[in-house]
Write a protein that holds these residues in place. Sequence first.
Motif, PDB file in Angstrom:
ATOM      1  N   SER A  78       0.758  -1.322   0.035  1.00 45.01           N
ATOM      2  CA  SER A  78       0.015  -0.058   0.090  1.00 45.01           C
ATOM      3  C   SER A  78       0.875   1.265  -0.007  1.00 45.01           C
ATOM      4  O   SER A  78       1.739   1.404   0.879  1.00 45.01           O
ATOM      5  CB  SER A  78      -0.796   0.128   1.411  1.00 45.01           C
ATOM      6  N   PRO A  79       0.895   2.023  -1.058  1.00 47.64           N
ATOM      7  CA  PRO A  79       1.679   3.309  -1.070  1.00 47.64           C
ATOM      8  C   PRO A  79       0.955   4.419  -0.313  1.00 47.64           C
ATOM      9  O   PRO A  79      -0.106   4.600  -0.348  1.00 47.64           O
ATOM     10  CB  PRO A  79       1.646   3.771  -2.661  1.00 47.64           C
ATOM     11  N   PHE A  80       1.993   5.226   0.207  1.00 49.10           N
ATOM     12  CA  PHE A  80       1.567   6.353   1.028  1.00 49.10           C
ATOM     13  C   PHE A  80       2.687   7.706   0.589  1.00 49.10           C
ATOM     14  O   PHE A  80       3.751   7.193   0.487  1.00 49.10           O
ATOM     15  CB  PHE A  80       1.661   6.099   2.532  1.00 49.10           C
ATOM     16  N   THR A  81       2.088   8.754   0.352  1.00 43.78           N
ATOM     17  CA  THR A  81       3.005   9.801  -0.048  1.00 43.78           C
ATOM     18  C   THR A  81       2.768  10.680   1.232  1.00 43.78           C
ATOM     19  O   THR A  81       1.668  11.119   1.576  1.00 43.78           O
ATOM     20  CB  THR A  81       2.334  10.471  -1.363  1.00 43.78           C
ATOM     21  N   LEU A  82       3.956  10.895   2.014  1.00 47.51           N
ATOM     22  CA  LEU A  82       3.866  11.559   3.103  1.00 47.51           C
ATOM     23  C   LEU A  82       4.777  13.079   2.857  1.00 47.51           C
ATOM     24  O   LEU A  82       5.853  13.049   2.481  1.00 47.51           O
ATOM     25  CB  LEU A  82       4.769  10.891   4.188  1.00 47.51           C
ATOM     26  N   LYS A  83       3.816  14.122   3.343  1.00 51.22           N
ATOM     27  CA  LYS A  83       4.499  15.525   2.979  1.00 51.22           C
ATOM     28  C   LYS A  83       5.073  15.889   4.374  1.00 51.22           C
ATOM     29  O   LYS A  83       4.867  15.370   5.171  1.00 51.22           O
ATOM     30  CB  LYS A  83       3.356  16.314   2.498  1.00 51.22           C
ATOM     31  N   LEU A  84       6.009  17.371   4.339  1.00 55.76           N
ATOM     32  CA  LEU A  84       6.279  17.862   5.262  1.00 55.76           C
ATOM     33  C   LEU A  84       5.427  17.980   6.392  1.00 55.76           C
ATOM     34  O   LEU A  84       4.330  18.308   6.324  1.00 55.76           O
ATOM     35  CB  LEU A  84       6.840  19.265   4.881  1.00 55.76           C
ATOM     36  N   GLY A  85       5.798  17.408   7.665  1.00 57.70           N
ATOM     37  CA  GLY A  85       5.065  17.425   8.943  1.00 57.70           C
ATOM     38  C   GLY A  85       4.216  16.197   9.063  1.00 57.70           C
ATOM     39  O   GLY A  85       3.695  16.001  10.141  1.00 57.70           O
ATOM     40  N   GLU A  86       3.918  15.433   7.976  1.00 59.83           N
ATOM     41  CA  GLU A  86       3.146  14.259   8.051  1.00 59.83           C
ATOM     42  C   GLU A  86       3.866  13.019   8.725  1.00 59.83           C
ATOM     43  O   GLU A  86       4.887  12.891   8.561  1.00 59.83           O
ATOM     44  CB  GLU A  86       2.531  14.134   6.825  1.00 59.83           C
ATOM     45  N   GLY A  87       3.074  12.329   9.361  1.00 60.52           N
ATOM     46  CA  GLY A  87       3.709  11.129  10.036  1.00 60.52           C
ATOM     47  C   GLY A  87       2.587  10.033   9.778  1.00 60.52           C
ATOM     48  O   GLY A  87       1.651  10.096   9.664  1.00 60.52           O
ATOM     49  N   ILE A  88       3.517   8.739  10.113  1.00 59.99           N
ATOM     50  CA  ILE A  88       2.720   7.417  10.192  1.00 59.99           C
ATOM     51  C   ILE A  88       3.252   6.297  11.074  1.00 59.99           C
ATOM     52  O   ILE A  88       4.513   6.507  11.081  1.00 59.99           O
ATOM     53  CB  ILE A  88       2.572   7.027   8.531  1.00 59.99           C
TER      54      ILE A  88
END
Length: 119
Positions: A78-88
């Motif tokens: 499952s792909p995720f695109t994480l941008k500045l400030g985002e977490g997982i």
Amino acid sequence: MKSTTDGKELEKAKSHIIVEIIHYVPNAVLSKTILKKTTGNVTVSSFDAGEELEEKHSPFDTYVQIIDGSAELIIDDSPFTLKLGEGIIIPAHTRHKFNANEQFKMISTTIKSGYENEN
């Protein structure tokens, strides 16, 4: 690809700017240890554009947050695109890998204890 890890912890009781403690190096992934304990660790990493980390499995949960740029993370296909400030949270026992479609920096925290109390 060059991959370098610095195993030394940051100096304690000294303030720092997290995004400035690691730099970009052409064609490389760098990691710097912030804290390393038997119960877990905190690391900051930089990825040059076009770099990736091989697919990994971890027996522990890992929290990652993007502190510069954006990253592609794939967790169990499952792909995720994480941008500045985002977490997982990358769940324990999952396959995951990072792709740097552009330069990015991230901070990751792995917790190696507390699982004995989960249902």
